[in-house]
Write a protein that holds these residues in place. Structure first.
Motif, PDB file in Angstrom:
ATOM      1  N   LEU A   1       0.814  -1.219   0.000  1.00 16.46           N
ATOM      2  CA  LEU A   1       0.000   0.000   0.000  1.00 16.46           C
ATOM      3  C   LEU A   1       0.847   1.269   0.000  1.00 16.46           C
ATOM      4  O   LEU A   1       0.327   2.356  -0.254  1.00 16.46           O
ATOM      5  CB  LEU A   1      -0.932   0.001   1.216  1.00 16.46           C
ATOM      6  CG  LEU A   1      -1.968  -1.116   1.252  1.00 16.46           C
ATOM      7  CD1 LEU A   1      -2.777  -1.060   2.543  1.00 16.46           C
ATOM      8  CD2 LEU A   1      -2.897  -1.041   0.052  1.00 16.46           C
ATOM      9  N   ASP A   2       2.135   1.147   0.286  1.00 15.19           N
ATOM     10  CA  ASP A   2       2.996   2.327   0.328  1.00 15.19           C
ATOM     11  C   ASP A   2       3.597   2.674  -1.023  1.00 15.19           C
ATOM     12  O   ASP A   2       3.953   3.829  -1.258  1.00 15.19           O
ATOM     13  CB  ASP A   2       4.126   2.130   1.349  1.00 15.19           C
ATOM     14  CG  ASP A   2       3.590   2.017   2.771  1.00 15.19           C
ATOM     15  OD1 ASP A   2       2.615   2.742   3.085  1.00 15.19           O
ATOM     16  OD2 ASP A   2       4.119   1.212   3.554  1.00 15.19           O
ATOM     17  N   ASN A   3       3.738   1.690  -1.921  1.00 20.43           N
ATOM     18  CA  ASN A   3       4.349   2.002  -3.216  1.00 20.43           C
ATOM     19  C   ASN A   3       3.545   1.499  -4.415  1.00 20.43           C
ATOM     20  O   ASN A   3       3.933   1.719  -5.563  1.00 20.43           O
ATOM     21  CB  ASN A   3       5.785   1.466  -3.288  1.00 20.43           C
ATOM     22  CG  ASN A   3       5.861  -0.053  -3.123  1.00 20.43           C
ATOM     23  OD1 ASN A   3       4.884  -0.773  -3.309  1.00 20.43           O
ATOM     24  ND2 ASN A   3       7.043  -0.538  -2.754  1.00 20.43           N
ATOM     25  N   GLY A   4       2.428   0.779  -4.172  1.00 25.88           N
ATOM     26  CA  GLY A   4       1.573   0.329  -5.260  1.00 25.88           C
ATOM     27  C   GLY A   4       2.048  -0.919  -5.978  1.00 25.88           C
ATOM     28  O   GLY A   4       1.368  -1.398  -6.884  1.00 25.88           O
ATOM     29  N   ARG A   5       3.177  -1.492  -5.586  1.00 23.61           N
ATOM     30  CA  ARG A   5       3.665  -2.708  -6.242  1.00 23.61           C
ATOM     31  C   ARG A   5       2.811  -3.908  -5.843  1.00 23.61           C
ATOM     32  O   ARG A   5       2.367  -4.007  -4.698  1.00 23.61           O
ATOM     33  CB  ARG A   5       5.122  -2.991  -5.863  1.00 23.61           C
ATOM     34  CG  ARG A   5       6.118  -1.932  -6.300  1.00 23.61           C
ATOM     35  CD  ARG A   5       7.528  -2.379  -5.964  1.00 23.61           C
ATOM     36  NE  ARG A   5       8.497  -1.297  -6.092  1.00 23.61           N
ATOM     37  CZ  ARG A   5       9.771  -1.405  -5.762  1.00 23.61           C
ATOM     38  NH1 ARG A   5      10.234  -2.551  -5.279  1.00 23.61           N
ATOM     39  NH2 ARG A   5      10.589  -0.375  -5.903  1.00 23.61           N
ATOM     40  N   SER A   6       2.617  -4.836  -6.792  1.00 27.45           N
ATOM     41  CA  SER A   6       1.823  -6.038  -6.538  1.00 27.45           C
ATOM     42  C   SER A   6       2.572  -7.278  -6.993  1.00 27.45           C
ATOM     43  O   SER A   6       3.339  -7.231  -7.954  1.00 27.45           O
ATOM     44  CB  SER A   6       0.473  -5.971  -7.256  1.00 27.45           C
ATOM     45  OG  SER A   6      -0.346  -4.950  -6.737  1.00 27.45           O
ATOM     46  N   VAL A   7       2.345  -8.375  -6.284  1.00 24.05           N
ATOM     47  CA  VAL A   7       2.866  -9.679  -6.691  1.00 24.05           C
ATOM     48  C   VAL A   7       1.761 -10.713  -6.517  1.00 24.05           C
ATOM     49  O   VAL A   7       0.801 -10.495  -5.765  1.00 24.05           O
ATOM     50  CB  VAL A   7       4.095 -10.111  -5.856  1.00 24.05           C
ATOM     51  CG1 VAL A   7       5.272  -9.179  -6.085  1.00 24.05           C
ATOM     52  CG2 VAL A   7       3.750 -10.208  -4.369  1.00 24.05           C
ATOM     53  N   ILE A   8       1.895 -11.822  -7.228  1.00 25.80           N
ATOM     54  CA  ILE A   8       0.992 -12.959  -7.032  1.00 25.80           C
ATOM     55  C   ILE A   8       1.806 -14.083  -6.395  1.00 25.80           C
ATOM     56  O   ILE A   8       2.880 -14.437  -6.894  1.00 25.80           O
ATOM     57  CB  ILE A   8       0.381 -13.428  -8.356  1.00 25.80           C
ATOM     58  CG1 ILE A   8      -0.536 -12.335  -8.918  1.00 25.80           C
ATOM     59  CG2 ILE A   8      -0.410 -14.723  -8.163  1.00 25.80           C
ATOM     60  CD1 ILE A   8      -1.141 -12.676 -10.271  1.00 25.80           C
ATOM     61  N   VAL A   9       1.305 -14.601  -5.284  1.00 28.49           N
ATOM     62  CA  VAL A   9       2.012 -15.648  -4.550  1.00 28.49           C
ATOM     63  C   VAL A   9       1.117 -16.875  -4.409  1.00 28.49           C
ATOM     64  O   VAL A   9      -0.103 -16.799  -4.505  1.00 28.49           O
ATOM     65  CB  VAL A   9       2.435 -15.157  -3.151  1.00 28.49           C
ATOM     66  CG1 VAL A   9       3.469 -14.056  -3.249  1.00 28.49           C
ATOM     67  CG2 VAL A   9       1.221 -14.691  -2.343  1.00 28.49           C
ATOM     68  N   ARG A  10       1.769 -18.005  -4.167  1.00 29.17           N
ATOM     69  CA  ARG A  10       1.060 -19.249  -3.871  1.00 29.17           C
ATOM     70  C   ARG A  10       1.101 -19.450  -2.359  1.00 29.17           C
ATOM     71  O   ARG A  10       2.174 -19.501  -1.759  1.00 29.17           O
ATOM     72  CB  ARG A  10       1.721 -20.427  -4.585  1.00 29.17           C
ATOM     73  CG  ARG A  10       0.966 -21.753  -4.422  1.00 29.17           C
ATOM     74  CD  ARG A  10       1.567 -22.797  -5.358  1.00 29.17           C
ATOM     75  NE  ARG A  10       0.864 -24.083  -5.263  1.00 29.17           N
ATOM     76  CZ  ARG A  10       1.215 -25.062  -4.434  1.00 29.17           C
ATOM     77  NH1 ARG A  10       2.252 -24.902  -3.625  1.00 29.17           N
ATOM     78  NH2 ARG A  10       0.543 -26.198  -4.405  1.00 29.17           N
ATOM     79  N   VAL A  11      -0.069 -19.546  -1.747  1.00 31.85           N
ATOM     80  CA  VAL A  11      -0.165 -19.712  -0.295  1.00 31.85           C
ATOM     81  C   VAL A  11      -0.115 -21.211   0.010  1.00 31.85           C
ATOM     82  O   VAL A  11      -1.022 -21.956  -0.366  1.00 31.85           O
ATOM     83  CB  VAL A  11      -1.465 -19.096   0.254  1.00 31.85           C
ATOM     84  CG1 VAL A  11      -1.515 -19.203   1.770  1.00 31.85           C
ATOM     85  CG2 VAL A  11      -1.588 -17.632  -0.175  1.00 31.85           C
TER      86      VAL A  11
END
Length: 300
Positions: free
Chosen positions: A132-142
């Motif tokens: 939320l501080d820089n707008g970067r996103s990743v997709i992870v496997r939980v």
């Protein structure tokens, strides 16, 4: 005398080895880890070419989904379904201490992979995590359970944390949105149809009412935009908007869209008069670090 001394030195080591092999469910199993404190891998691990986890359908499993379950005397519940899950909280990361050890569903933890631990999401599953501080996103496997201390909501692998840019700080404010995949391959992000290649929610035009603030004449005008992302809450959208304004020459906007599944905030660059112009701009935009963009037609 030498044999006596040798026996005297070996005895404590033998006792220690025997004590390490014996354990009961009430014993703290953290003793099996070589390191007492977690730490980052040695050297400068480059994540610039590391791809997100690729969501795919995985049949439900029993491993790791016992509910309720207890850790350190506290009880936790696993959700019946990840559909529609979205929440904000604190993310931390785990690395070398746990590297090579089994996760809650029996897989081996790899700090260089795009994975995560969560207390309540069903596993294995997938989620998009946004800083939320820089707008970067990743997709992870939980594929693991945790974190179980403080107010932390999710533990990312070291690699995922570095891609989000908070590995040096240790924690970050994040939004976690579950990605569910149906047997036919269709995907949903927090309950909304989702295209992982674009990283954006695919809105359903028939379910999107015209925004009240726009005049009726304007609402019928369509144009091409390069969409940088779509978020369920305004914070990551505003962060990406501010970054785009600083780094891009084209006009940027945040368009709020109401759907049957809630309100979404689209960060878009444009408008463009032709698809060639939009594609050219998209290439420039992605060269400046805005990955997962998509060209779409939207209300001008």
């Amino acid at each position: 005398m030498a044999n006596i001394l040798k026996t005297w030195f070996l005895a404590p080591a033998l006792l220690l080895a025997l004590s390490g092999c014996s354990s009961t469910p009430s014993v703290d199993h953290s003793s099996r880890y070589t390191l007492k404190q977690d730490r980052a891998p040695e050297g400068n691990f480059d994540v610039s070419e590391l791809a997100d986890a690729e969501p795919r359908y995985e049949a439900p499993r029993r491993a790791g989904n016992k509910s309720p379950y207890q850790v350190w005397g506290k009880s936790y519940r696993v959700v019946d379904s990840n559909d529609g899950y979205v929440a904000r909280g604190t993310a931390s990361w785990y690395g070398q201490k746990f590297h090579g050890h089994k996760t809650s569903n029996g897989e081996v933890f790899d700090m260089y992979s795009m994975s995560a631990a969560h207390k309540s999401l069903r596993i294995p599953s997938y989620a998009r995590v946004t800083n939320l501080d820089n707008g970067r996103s990743v997709i992870v496997r939980v594929n693991d359970r945790g974190p179980f201390h403080g107010d932390r909501m999710i533990d990312l692998s070291y690699a995922a944390a570095k891609k989000l840019g908070y590995q040096s700080r240790g924690t970050a404010r994040v939004e976690v949105a579950a990605i569910t995949v149906k047997p036919d391959g269709s995907m949903f992000l927090a309950g909304e149809p989702f295209d992982p290649k674009s990283g954006s929610v695919m809105a359903k035009p028939a379910q999107e009412p015209v925004e009240p603030a726009e005049p009726a004449v304007e609402s019928s005008r369509k144009a091409l935009f390069v969409q940088l992302g779509a978020f369920g809450s305004p914070e990551p959208a505003n962060a990406m908007f501010a970054r785009a304004q600083r780094e891009l020459d084209e006009p940027v906007r945040v368009r709020q869209v109401s759907t049957s599944n809630g309100r979404f905030h689209r960060v878009q660059v444009g408008p463009f008069v032709s698809e060639d112009d939009a594609r050219y701009a998209q290439n420039l935009i992605e060269s400046k670090g805005f990955g997962n963009s998509i060209v779409l037609t939207d209300t001008h």
